[in-house]
Design a protein around this motif. Structure first.
Motif, mmCIF file in Angstrom:
data_model
loop_
_atom_site.group_PDB
_atom_site.id
_atom_site.type_symbol
_atom_site.label_atom_id
_atom_site.label_comp_id
_atom_site.label_asym_id
_atom_site.label_seq_id
_atom_site.Cartn_x
_atom_site.Cartn_y
_atom_site.Cartn_z
ATOM 1 N N PRO A 6 0.704 -8.412 -4.974
ATOM 2 C CA PRO A 6 1.534 -9.401 -5.128
ATOM 3 C C PRO A 6 1.894 -10.217 -6.413
ATOM 4 C CG PRO A 6 0.184 -9.679 -2.865
ATOM 5 C CD PRO A 6 -0.332 -8.642 -3.965
ATOM 6 N N GLY A 7 3.100 -10.133 -6.885
ATOM 7 C CA GLY A 7 3.272 -10.884 -8.053
ATOM 8 C C GLY A 7 3.144 -9.916 -9.370
ATOM 9 N N HIS A 8 2.705 -8.505 -9.039
ATOM 10 C CA HIS A 8 2.431 -7.714 -10.200
ATOM 11 C C HIS A 8 3.294 -6.362 -10.116
ATOM 12 C CE1 HIS A 8 -0.467 -5.594 -13.386
ATOM 13 N NE2 HIS A 8 0.929 -5.215 -13.466
ATOM 14 N N VAL A 9 4.476 -6.494 -10.464
ATOM 15 C CA VAL A 9 5.462 -5.102 -10.239
ATOM 16 C C VAL A 9 5.429 -4.284 -11.640
ATOM 17 C CG1 VAL A 9 7.923 -4.734 -9.963
ATOM 18 C CG2 VAL A 9 7.133 -6.735 -8.954
ATOM 19 N N VAL A 10 5.467 -3.064 -11.276
ATOM 20 C CA VAL A 10 5.421 -1.947 -12.249
ATOM 21 C C VAL A 10 6.589 -0.896 -11.929
ATOM 22 C CG1 VAL A 10 2.888 -2.042 -12.727
ATOM 23 C CG2 VAL A 10 3.743 -0.498 -10.987
ATOM 24 N N GLY A 11 6.920 -0.355 -12.800
ATOM 25 C CA GLY A 11 8.002 0.567 -12.705
ATOM 26 C C GLY A 11 7.871 1.833 -13.430
ATOM 27 N N SER A 12 8.981 2.756 -13.371
ATOM 28 C CA SER A 12 8.869 4.212 -14.205
ATOM 29 C C SER A 12 10.103 4.636 -13.958
ATOM 30 C CB SER A 12 7.763 5.032 -14.145
ATOM 31 O OG SER A 12 8.168 5.716 -12.964
ATOM 32 N N LEU A 13 11.035 5.246 -15.117
ATOM 33 C CA LEU A 13 12.184 5.760 -15.198
ATOM 34 C C LEU A 13 12.351 6.907 -16.414
ATOM 35 C CD1 LEU A 13 15.071 3.687 -16.357
ATOM 36 C CD2 LEU A 13 12.523 2.912 -16.353
ATOM 37 N N THR A 14 13.035 7.633 -16.198
ATOM 38 C CA THR A 14 13.589 8.770 -17.078
ATOM 39 C C THR A 14 14.914 8.273 -17.563
ATOM 40 O OG1 THR A 14 12.104 10.197 -16.435
ATOM 41 C CG2 THR A 14 13.589 11.127 -17.800
ATOM 42 N N ILE A 15 14.901 8.459 -19.026
ATOM 43 C CA ILE A 15 16.366 8.257 -19.598
ATOM 44 C C ILE A 15 16.736 9.370 -20.521
ATOM 45 C CG2 ILE A 15 17.692 6.910 -21.253
ATOM 46 C CD1 ILE A 15 16.237 4.180 -20.191
ATOM 47 N N GLN B 141 14.911 9.224 -11.568
ATOM 48 C CA GLN B 141 13.510 9.111 -11.340
ATOM 49 C C GLN B 141 13.053 7.318 -11.526
ATOM 50 O OE1 GLN B 141 11.002 11.872 -13.210
ATOM 51 N NE2 GLN B 141 11.806 13.480 -12.157
ATOM 52 N N ALA B 142 13.928 6.698 -11.326
ATOM 53 C CA ALA B 142 13.796 5.090 -11.211
ATOM 54 C C ALA B 142 12.840 4.885 -10.273
ATOM 55 C CB ALA B 142 14.845 4.439 -11.456
ATOM 56 N N ARG B 143 11.764 4.267 -10.461
ATOM 57 C CA ARG B 143 10.753 3.588 -9.227
ATOM 58 C C ARG B 143 10.127 2.513 -9.543
ATOM 59 N NH1 ARG B 143 9.583 9.412 -10.173
ATOM 60 N NH2 ARG B 143 10.227 10.786 -8.326
ATOM 61 N N PHE B 144 9.958 1.665 -8.589
ATOM 62 C CA PHE B 144 9.560 0.165 -8.846
ATOM 63 C C PHE B 144 8.861 -0.031 -7.648
ATOM 64 C CE2 PHE B 144 13.615 0.769 -11.001
ATOM 65 C CZ PHE B 144 13.324 0.519 -12.352
ATOM 66 N N TRP B 145 7.572 -0.697 -8.005
ATOM 67 C CA TRP B 145 6.593 -1.025 -6.640
ATOM 68 C C TRP B 145 5.697 -2.274 -7.218
ATOM 69 C CZ3 TRP B 145 6.080 3.212 -9.944
ATOM 70 C CH2 TRP B 145 4.929 3.399 -10.360
ATOM 71 N N GLU B 146 5.183 -2.671 -6.207
ATOM 72 C CA GLU B 146 3.952 -3.998 -6.503
ATOM 73 C C GLU B 146 2.568 -3.293 -6.344
ATOM 74 O OE1 GLU B 146 5.318 -8.232 -5.347
ATOM 75 O OE2 GLU B 146 5.124 -6.746 -3.519
ATOM 76 N N VAL B 147 1.848 -3.412 -7.442
ATOM 77 C CA VAL B 147 0.588 -2.774 -7.393
ATOM 78 C C VAL B 147 -0.093 -4.069 -6.474
ATOM 79 C CG1 VAL B 147 -1.622 -2.487 -8.785
ATOM 80 C CG2 VAL B 147 0.530 -2.007 -9.753
ATOM 81 N N LEU C 4 0.777 -1.354 0.083
ATOM 82 C CA LEU C 4 -0.158 0.092 -0.011
ATOM 83 C C LEU C 4 0.882 1.415 -0.164
ATOM 84 C CD1 LEU C 4 -2.841 -0.949 2.568
ATOM 85 C CD2 LEU C 4 -2.953 -0.862 0.070
ATOM 86 N N LEU C 5 2.192 1.156 0.566
ATOM 87 C CA LEU C 5 2.857 2.261 0.812
ATOM 88 C C LEU C 5 3.916 2.263 -0.537
ATOM 89 C CD1 LEU C 5 4.058 2.372 4.386
ATOM 90 C CD2 LEU C 5 2.421 4.085 3.289
ATOM 91 N N GLN C 6 3.557 1.471 -1.476
ATOM 92 C CA GLN C 6 4.507 1.474 -2.824
ATOM 93 C C GLN C 6 5.842 1.343 -2.359
ATOM 94 O OE1 GLN C 6 2.979 4.697 -4.960
ATOM 95 N NE2 GLN C 6 1.708 3.430 -5.940
ATOM 96 N N MET C 7 6.232 0.300 -1.625
ATOM 97 C CA MET C 7 7.644 0.155 -1.251
ATOM 98 C C MET C 7 8.232 -0.653 -2.333
ATOM 99 S SD MET C 7 8.014 -1.435 2.757
ATOM 100 C CE MET C 7 9.296 -2.625 1.914
ATOM 101 N N ALA C 8 9.714 -0.628 -2.599
ATOM 102 C CA ALA C 8 10.257 -1.671 -3.739
ATOM 103 C C ALA C 8 10.155 -2.814 -3.592
ATOM 104 C CB ALA C 8 11.820 -1.203 -3.507
#
Length: 283
Positions: free
Chosen positions: A240-249, A232-238, A201-205
């Protein structure tokens, strides 16, 4: 879901009967226990609602769907059980201060009946009767919280029964010892679930992906000649078992960003990150 429905129905019948007997006989302890069971039933009902609602498909308002309701349900159950652990500890302190000869033995009949009802629930969800459970699906977390809920209630009832038996044998501070042990057991039992559901719920890694693996991906991307910077690399679980992420290059001027995007998506997909959003800027 059917087993949970029948467990809730059984608890509602029992708590209603206990409330009626408590009001008729003037036993405040029975009325108090009936309200405790009623509140517990409401949490189990929320778990049942979450299981049903999570089957709904994603829509334009909830683009990830409703499955996270099951995580919220598990967290709510865990929070209630932590509060119950604290209240039992307060009860043990109160028993230490007060004269234990005032122990209300009529509550033991209620405790035995409550234990029998909860043991049925433990048997229903026996496959989830473990402290550290690997959540492969979001349903596992919700069912685990339900199992721990009825298991914690069973331990509480067993503690009351044991305390009464030891008091009848003349053991000093028996209620303090038993209730303190129950409080500590429930706390240790529920903390892993509380941390896991709260972390989502707190969007931990994501705990399923190590920091060293993410750092390795970072180094591999920055090592490419087309890339000048990652941020701005961020990764979290929506769920259990479904990991999403975002980053800027930041891509160097004149370089082909399509090959970079293809490489980045492939790299993180191999780590188990299903949904990745990559924003590219030119430097």
């Amino acid at each position: 879901m059917k087993r949970l429905f029948w467990l809730i129905s059984l608890n509602v019948v029992y708590s209603t009967a206990e409330l009626a007997i408590g009001l008729f006989t003037g036993r405040v302890g029975l009325v108090s226990d009936a309200f405790h069971l009623t509140f517990g039933c409401s949490l189990l009902t929320f778990s049942l609602f979450a299981m049903a609602a999570s089957r709904e498909k994603p829509d334009r308002f909830y683009t990830y769907g409703y499955k996270r309701l099951e995580v919220l349900s598990a967290f709510t159950n865990a929070l209630f059980l932590l509060f119950m652990s604290f209240s039992i500890a307060v009860e043990a302190l109160h028993a230490f201060i007060q004269d234990e000869s005032e122990h209300k033995h009529y509550l033991i009949v209620s405790a035995v009946t409550n234990l029998a009802v909860n043991l049925i629930g433990v048997w229903f969800f026996r496959n989830y009767a473990r402290i550290n459970l690997v959540y492969r699906k979001v349903e596992d977390m919700n069912y685990h919280s339900v199992c721990l809920h009825v298991l914690a209630d069973s331990i509480r009832s067993a503690g009351l029964i044991l305390a009464s038996w030891l008091l009848s044998l003349g053991v000093q501070n028996a209620e303090v010892l038993c209730m303190g042990l129950v409080s500590a057991t429930v706390f240790m039992l529920i903390m892993p679930l509380f941390k896991a559901s709260g972390g989502i719920l707190l969007q931990m890694a994501p705990p399923s992906i190590s920091n060293s693996a993410l750092s390795k991906c970072w180094r591999q991307i920055t090592a490419r000649e087309e890339v000048s910077e990652i941020s701005q690399a961020r990764f979290w679980e929506v769920i259990p078992g479904h990991v999403v992420g975002s980053l800027t290059i930041r891509v160097k001027d004149g370089m082909n960003e399509h090959s970079v995007l293809q490489f980045v998506h492939s790299l993180y997909h191999d780590l188990g990150i299903q949904d990745l959003t990559v924003q590219t800027d030119e430097s």
